[in-house]
Design a protein around this motif. Structure first.
Motif, PDB file in Angstrom:
ATOM      1  N   ARG A 268       0.761   3.521  -3.225  1.00 24.20           N
ATOM      2  CA  ARG A 268      -0.603   4.013  -3.448  1.00 24.20           C
ATOM      3  C   ARG A 268      -0.954   5.126  -2.459  1.00 24.20           C
ATOM      4  O   ARG A 268      -1.559   6.142  -2.830  1.00 24.20           O
ATOM      5  N   ALA A 269      -0.601   4.939  -1.213  1.00 27.84           N
ATOM      6  CA  ALA A 269      -0.948   5.905  -0.177  1.00 27.84           C
ATOM      7  C   ALA A 269      -0.287   7.256  -0.420  1.00 27.84           C
ATOM      8  O   ALA A 269      -0.875   8.310  -0.154  1.00 27.84           O
TER       9      ALA A 269
ATOM     10  N   THR B 218      -6.743  10.378  -1.732  1.00 26.67           N
ATOM     11  CA  THR B 218      -8.153   9.976  -1.697  1.00 26.67           C
ATOM     12  C   THR B 218      -8.305   8.461  -1.624  1.00 26.67           C
ATOM     13  O   THR B 218      -9.433   7.952  -1.536  1.00 26.67           O
ATOM     14  N   ASP B 219      -7.185   7.754  -1.679  1.00 27.66           N
ATOM     15  CA  ASP B 219      -7.217   6.298  -1.592  1.00 27.66           C
ATOM     16  C   ASP B 219      -7.350   5.907  -0.114  1.00 27.66           C
ATOM     17  O   ASP B 219      -6.359   5.696   0.587  1.00 27.66           O
ATOM     18  N   LYS B 220      -8.581   5.807   0.341  1.00 34.50           N
ATOM     19  CA  LYS B 220      -8.823   5.545   1.758  1.00 34.50           C
ATOM     20  C   LYS B 220      -8.283   4.186   2.187  1.00 34.50           C
ATOM     21  O   LYS B 220      -7.787   4.036   3.310  1.00 34.50           O
ATOM     22  N   GLU B 221      -8.378   3.204   1.303  1.00 36.64           N
ATOM     23  CA  GLU B 221      -7.882   1.873   1.658  1.00 36.64           C
ATOM     24  C   GLU B 221      -6.385   1.909   1.930  1.00 36.64           C
ATOM     25  O   GLU B 221      -5.901   1.374   2.936  1.00 36.64           O
ATOM     26  N   ALA B 222      -5.625   2.558   1.041  1.00 40.72           N
ATOM     27  CA  ALA B 222      -4.170   2.602   1.183  1.00 40.72           C
ATOM     28  C   ALA B 222      -3.748   3.453   2.373  1.00 40.72           C
ATOM     29  O   ALA B 222      -2.873   3.052   3.155  1.00 40.72           O
ATOM     30  N   ARG B 223      -4.362   4.626   2.520  1.00 40.24           N
ATOM     31  CA  ARG B 223      -4.000   5.498   3.643  1.00 40.24           C
ATOM     32  C   ARG B 223      -4.343   4.831   4.975  1.00 40.24           C
ATOM     33  O   ARG B 223      -3.591   4.908   5.948  1.00 40.24           O
TER      34      ARG B 223
ATOM     35  N   ASP C 112      -1.892   9.059  -3.864  1.00 38.35           N
ATOM     36  CA  ASP C 112      -3.303   9.429  -3.938  1.00 38.35           C
ATOM     37  C   ASP C 112      -3.892   9.537  -2.536  1.00 38.35           C
ATOM     38  O   ASP C 112      -4.177   8.532  -1.895  1.00 38.35           O
TER      39      ASP C 112
ATOM     40  N   TYR D 187       0.775  -1.242   0.000  1.00 39.78           N
ATOM     41  CA  TYR D 187       0.000   0.000   0.000  1.00 39.78           C
ATOM     42  C   TYR D 187       0.810   1.298   0.000  1.00 39.78           C
ATOM     43  O   TYR D 187       0.236   2.368  -0.215  1.00 39.78           O
TER      44      TYR D 187
END
Length: 262
Positions: A91-92, A97-102, A95, A88
């Motif tokens: 990705r974090a 807005t990538d809630k999964e990665a953050r 982006d 992750y």
């Protein structure tokens, strides 16, 4: 003037709140530097000296240092955090807005914290304190400060390729395993190449996430190495957890290798 950090058992909090919503507003560079701290927490605690080789060994357990060295429990947390980082981290950063990665990286921070809270970190962190403390004019991007600043995660990761290449001969299997988790092809890696493989995959991640090209790029030169070494020497709380003992000459060599990364 270099001011060392303050650490004491009574400063450890009783409760921590892990709320991934707080991670969504971090600017890209803050997310990157925070993530590299998580990465190094996991790597350093997993490669720290084994707990049964840690000295001194006081007879009363309450007198043992907080950092115990790598152990079966800390290994679980550190490796789990490392796997999350591998999946992750990029990705974090790219982006927000990538809630999964953050959210995953925020949780990985807690996992790695449990790992190093027991095992401890070692040379990357020990060498990071003078890097941050002796900052000259470098101003970190996307940080709302009006003074020179080397963020903690950046000061830690800049030495990571050199550190893990240096430490790898003491526990090559762990360095190879970590490199594999982070994406390296370890199918036919020999033990003697463990440090090179892990250093290469770290440099690739750092390059992908636009990390400054070594200590030179944040204002240091070879003339600063004696001061950087001097600032590292008192950090026994962490440097003694490195799997490989280091001399002043070793530290100077590591700082020199960290001057340029790519």
């Amino acid at each position: 003037m270099f001011v060392p950090g303050i650490a004491n058992r009574v400063l450890r909090p009783m409760l921590g709140i892990v709320d991934p919503l707080h991670a969504l507003t971090m600017p890209e560079r803050v997310a990157a530097n925070s993530g590299f701290d998580v990465l190094c927490h996991a790597l350093e605690s997993y490669t720290a000296i084994p707990f049964n080789e840690r000295t001194p060994r006081p007879e009363n357990p309450i007198l043992r240092p907080a950092y115990q060295g790598s152990n079966p429990i800390s290994d679980l947390w550190s490796l789990h955090a490392l796997r999350i980082v591998a999946k992750y981290f990029r990705r974090a950063v790219k982006d927000n807005t990538d809630k999964e990665a953050r959210s995953a990286m925020h949780l990985a921070s807690a996992y790695a914290g449990i790992g190093f809270g027991n095992a401890g970190v070692h040379l990357c962190h020990g060498m990071s304190y003078p890097i941050a403390g002796l900052v000259k004019q470098y101003r970190a991007k996307q940080y709302a400060v009006d003074h020179p600043l080397v963020p903690h995660g950046l000061s830690v990761v800049l030495t990571a390729p050199a550190v893990f290449q240096f430490c790898a001969p003491m526990c090559p299997e762990r360095h190879i395993e970590a490199a594999g988790i982070l994406g390296a092809d370890i199918t036919s890696v020999k033990k003697e190449d463990a440090g090179l493989v892990l250093a290469d995959v770290l440099r690739q991640i750092m390059h992908d996430l636009d990390v400054d090209d070594g200590l030179n790029s944040i204002g240091f030169t070879s003339e600063d190495i004696p001061a950087l070494v001097k600032g590292t020497l008192p950090q026994h709380r962490v440097t003694k957890l490195a799997p490989r003992p280091q001399t002043e000459e070793d530290l100077a060599m590591l700082f020199e290798k960290a001057m340029k990364l790519y």
